[in-house]
Every structure is written in structure tokens, then in C-alpha cells.
Motif scaffolding. Structure first.
Motif, PDB file in Angstrom:
ATOM      1  N   ARG A  98       0.829  -1.214   0.000  1.00 55.20           N
ATOM      2  CA  ARG A  98       0.000   0.000   0.000  1.00 55.20           C
ATOM      3  C   ARG A  98       0.858   1.257   0.000  1.00 55.20           C
ATOM      4  NH1 ARG A  98      -4.409   1.277   4.777  1.00 55.20           N
ATOM      5  NH2 ARG A  98      -4.910   3.431   4.212  1.00 55.20           N
ATOM      6  N   TYR A  99       1.795   1.352   0.914  1.00 54.46           N
ATOM      7  CA  TYR A  99       2.650   2.536   0.975  1.00 54.46           C
ATOM      8  C   TYR A  99       3.704   2.517  -0.127  1.00 54.46           C
ATOM      9  CZ  TYR A  99       4.676   6.585   3.286  1.00 54.46           C
ATOM     10  OH  TYR A  99       5.109   7.852   3.573  1.00 54.46           O
ATOM     11  N   ALA A 100       4.075   1.311  -0.584  1.00 51.70           N
ATOM     12  CA  ALA A 100       5.022   1.206  -1.699  1.00 51.70           C
ATOM     13  C   ALA A 100       4.441   1.839  -2.954  1.00 51.70           C
ATOM     14  CB  ALA A 100       5.378  -0.257  -1.945  1.00 51.70           C
ATOM     15  N   LEU A 101       3.152   1.617  -3.194  1.00 55.05           N
ATOM     16  CA  LEU A 101       2.496   2.226  -4.354  1.00 55.05           C
ATOM     17  C   LEU A 101       2.470   3.741  -4.222  1.00 55.05           C
ATOM     18  CD1 LEU A 101       0.783   2.115  -6.933  1.00 55.05           C
ATOM     19  CD2 LEU A 101      -1.228   1.785  -5.473  1.00 55.05           C
ATOM     20  N   VAL A 102       2.141   4.233  -3.034  1.00 55.55           N
ATOM     21  CA  VAL A 102       2.043   5.677  -2.820  1.00 55.55           C
ATOM     22  C   VAL A 102       3.396   6.348  -3.020  1.00 55.55           C
ATOM     23  CG1 VAL A 102       1.558   7.466  -1.110  1.00 55.55           C
ATOM     24  CG2 VAL A 102       0.047   5.481  -1.297  1.00 55.55           C
ATOM     25  N   LEU A 103       4.436   5.812  -2.388  1.00 52.84           N
ATOM     26  CA  LEU A 103       5.758   6.444  -2.503  1.00 52.84           C
ATOM     27  C   LEU A 103       6.352   6.277  -3.897  1.00 52.84           C
ATOM     28  CD1 LEU A 103       7.702   5.909   0.842  1.00 52.84           C
ATOM     29  CD2 LEU A 103       6.464   7.894   0.009  1.00 52.84           C
ATOM     30  N   CYS A 104       6.004   5.206  -4.588  1.00 51.73           N
ATOM     31  CA  CYS A 104       6.467   5.040  -5.966  1.00 51.73           C
ATOM     32  C   CYS A 104       5.925   6.162  -6.841  1.00 51.73           C
ATOM     33  CB  CYS A 104       6.037   3.673  -6.493  1.00 51.73           C
ATOM     34  SG  CYS A 104       6.505   3.358  -8.208  1.00 51.73           S
ATOM     35  N   LEU A 105       4.642   6.448  -6.706  1.00 53.38           N
ATOM     36  CA  LEU A 105       4.034   7.534  -7.481  1.00 53.38           C
ATOM     37  C   LEU A 105       4.592   8.897  -7.067  1.00 53.38           C
ATOM     38  CD1 LEU A 105       0.321   6.319  -7.518  1.00 53.38           C
ATOM     39  CD2 LEU A 105       2.019   6.125  -9.334  1.00 53.38           C
ATOM     40  N   MET A 106       4.821   9.085  -5.761  1.00 54.20           N
ATOM     41  CA  MET A 106       5.368  10.353  -5.283  1.00 54.20           C
ATOM     42  C   MET A 106       6.804  10.560  -5.775  1.00 54.20           C
ATOM     43  SD  MET A 106       2.993  11.935  -3.692  1.00 54.20           S
ATOM     44  CE  MET A 106       2.039  11.246  -5.061  1.00 54.20           C
ATOM     45  N   GLY A 107       7.578   9.479  -5.792  1.00 49.11           N
ATOM     46  CA  GLY A 107       8.950   9.583  -6.291  1.00 49.11           C
ATOM     47  C   GLY A 107       8.996   9.936  -7.758  1.00 49.11           C
ATOM     48  N   TYR A 108       8.104   9.335  -8.539  1.00 48.30           N
ATOM     49  CA  TYR A 108       8.062   9.657  -9.974  1.00 48.30           C
ATOM     50  C   TYR A 108       7.641  11.114 -10.185  1.00 48.30           C
ATOM     51  CZ  TYR A 108       6.898   9.429 -14.914  1.00 48.30           C
ATOM     52  OH  TYR A 108       6.844   9.671 -16.264  1.00 48.30           O
ATOM     53  N   ALA A 109       6.602  11.540  -9.472  1.00 52.45           N
ATOM     54  CA  ALA A 109       6.113  12.910  -9.643  1.00 52.45           C
ATOM     55  C   ALA A 109       7.159  13.933  -9.209  1.00 52.45           C
ATOM     56  CB  ALA A 109       4.822  13.096  -8.851  1.00 52.45           C
ATOM     57  N   ALA A 110       7.832  13.674  -8.086  1.00 51.19           N
ATOM     58  CA  ALA A 110       8.864  14.610  -7.627  1.00 51.19           C
ATOM     59  C   ALA A 110      10.040  14.649  -8.586  1.00 51.19           C
ATOM     60  CB  ALA A 110       9.341  14.210  -6.229  1.00 51.19           C
ATOM     61  N   GLY A 111      10.357  13.510  -9.210  1.00 50.55           N
ATOM     62  CA  GLY A 111      11.466  13.474 -10.160  1.00 50.55           C
ATOM     63  C   GLY A 111      11.227  14.313 -11.396  1.00 50.55           C
ATOM     64  N   LEU A 112       9.965  14.594 -11.710  1.00 50.89           N
ATOM     65  CA  LEU A 112       9.666  15.443 -12.861  1.00 50.89           C
ATOM     66  C   LEU A 112      10.121  16.880 -12.645  1.00 50.89           C
ATOM     67  CD1 LEU A 112       6.053  14.197 -13.689  1.00 50.89           C
ATOM     68  CD2 LEU A 112       8.177  13.586 -14.858  1.00 50.89           C
ATOM     69  N   PHE A 113      10.364  17.267 -11.402  1.00 50.33           N
ATOM     70  CA  PHE A 113      10.809  18.623 -11.083  1.00 50.33           C
ATOM     71  C   PHE A 113      12.326  18.720 -10.950  1.00 50.33           C
ATOM     72  CE2 PHE A 113       6.432  18.409  -9.741  1.00 50.33           C
ATOM     73  CZ  PHE A 113       5.919  19.638 -10.127  1.00 50.33           C
TER      74      PHE A 113
END
Length: 207
Positions: free
Chosen positions: A76-91
Motif C-alpha cells: 500500500r505505501y510502496a504504491l504511494v511512494l512510488c508515485l510520489m517519487g516519480y512525480a517529484a522526479g519530474l521537477f
């Protein structure tokens, strides 16, 4: 370079998880718990980019899912942080360019809100209604507040370590291949600039 990034990410994620479980989790603060793991993922993603950020987020989230006293579904948290890591990497700033210091803070604030919402939504899908009992608005407000208070201390330190030990182009380090490329570029420019003058001199001498 890849091995250095993996080792650095593993060490930082483990340290963040230990600090979050053993220290931050026992403070009994109202609302949410300060998410040091999210801050580490955001800091690494701002240096490594979307792909590195998503992999780092997935690994960090999976560690949190498996570490006691975890009481939620694994992944559950792995999915959340995976998406957050990808989104933050766009910046991530392009090599040779520096972004404003406000960008990491804005990314942290947005990540705190979105990660809390995603975590609650995924929990609702699997039957976990804890966020509904605690109060989602209070969780969002406290999550943003705690993460923004920790961000000026955690995120710049993580980014500095990532740039220094992982050989990121933003750190000002130039690899051997980079020196070779610069040398070839200078040689080509020198040859192109000297060539016409030599041809003119040769024609003048011939005439």
C-alpha cells in the motif's frame, strides 16, 4: 554510478525508516506522523529524476510496509511512494541549471497532500477506514505542517549527499567521458576556425 546511487538510497531509506519508527512515531503528535521517509524519497527524486525517484519510492514504501508495527496491507505505501517519487522526479533541474529553493518546499507540500489522499483512497479500497475516523482534513493539515517543518533540514541534506556521492551533473563533477567530449569539441572548433585562415594564406603564397 548506479551502484553508488543504490547504496546511498538504501542507507538513507534505512536511516529514515529507523528514525521515523523509533523517534517520530513515538512523539504522539496530533494528527499525522511526520513522514521522514517521504522527504528522503523527494530529495533523492529531485536529483535522480523520475525513474530513480519511482524506484527509490517503491523500495522505501515496501520497507515501511514490512517494518513493524505496520498494520496495513503490504504494498500500500510502496504504491504511494512510488508515485510520489516519480512525480517529484519530474521537477528535477536540468544539468547546468539551478532551480529556486522554493521548488523543493512546494514539492514537499504537494507530496504530503497527495500521498495522504492516495494512502486514504487505497485504504478505502481494501477496507481500511481509519482515515475516516481520524478525520481526513486534520490529517492533511498536520501532514503538510510537519513535513514542511522537517523539509528545510532533511531535503537539502539528502540532495547534497546524492549529488556529491552519486556523481550527479548538478554537483559540478565532470567524468572522464565528459572531459573527452569537451576536448573533442574544442579540437573541432579550433580546426574549423584555423582551417579558413590557412587556406587564405596558402592562396596568397601561391599567387
Amino acid at each position: 554510478m548506479v551502484i553508488k546511487r543504490v547504496l546511498l538510497a538504501a542507507v538513507l531509506l534505512l536511516l529514515a525508516l529507523v528514525a521515523q519508527v523509533s523517534v517520530l512515531g513515538r512523539l504522539q503528535l496530533p494528527g499525522a506522523t511526520p513522514d521522514l521517509l517521504l522527504l528522503v524519497v523527494v530529495g533523492l527524486a529531485l536529483v535522480f529524476g523520475p525513474m530513480g525517484g519511482s524506484l527509490t519510492g517503491f523500495a522505501g514504501g515496501l520497507l515501511a510496509d514490512l517494518a513493524p508495527p505496520s498494520d496495513h496491507a503490504i504494498g500500500r505505501y510502496a504504491l504511494v511512494l512510488c508515485l510520489m517519487g516519480y512525480a517529484a522526479g519530474l521537477f528535477r533541474a536540468e544539468p547546468g541549471r539551478q532551480r529556486s529553493v522554493l521548488v523543493p518546499l512546494l514539492v514537499v507540500g504537494g507530496s504530503a497532500v497527495v500521498s495522504t489522499l492516495l494512502y486514504a483512497m487505497v485504504g478505502a479500497l481494501v477496507g481500511d477506514t481509519a482515515a475516516r475516523h481520524v478525520g481526513l482534513p486534520g490529517l492533511l493539515l498536520s501532514a503538510v505542517l510537519y513535513d514542511l517543518l522537517l523539509a528545510p533540514f532533511a531535503v537539502p541534506a539528502v540532495m547534497l549527499l546524492a549529488r556529491r556521492f552519486a556523481g550527479d551533473p548538478m554537483s559540478g563533477e565532470v567524468t572522464g567521458s565528459g572531459l573527452g567530449t569537451i576536448a573533442r569539441y574544442r579540437t573541432t572548433r579550433a580546426a574549423s576556425s584555423v582551417g579558413p585562415s590557412r587556406r587564405k594564406s596558402f592562396r596568397g603564397a601561391k599567387s
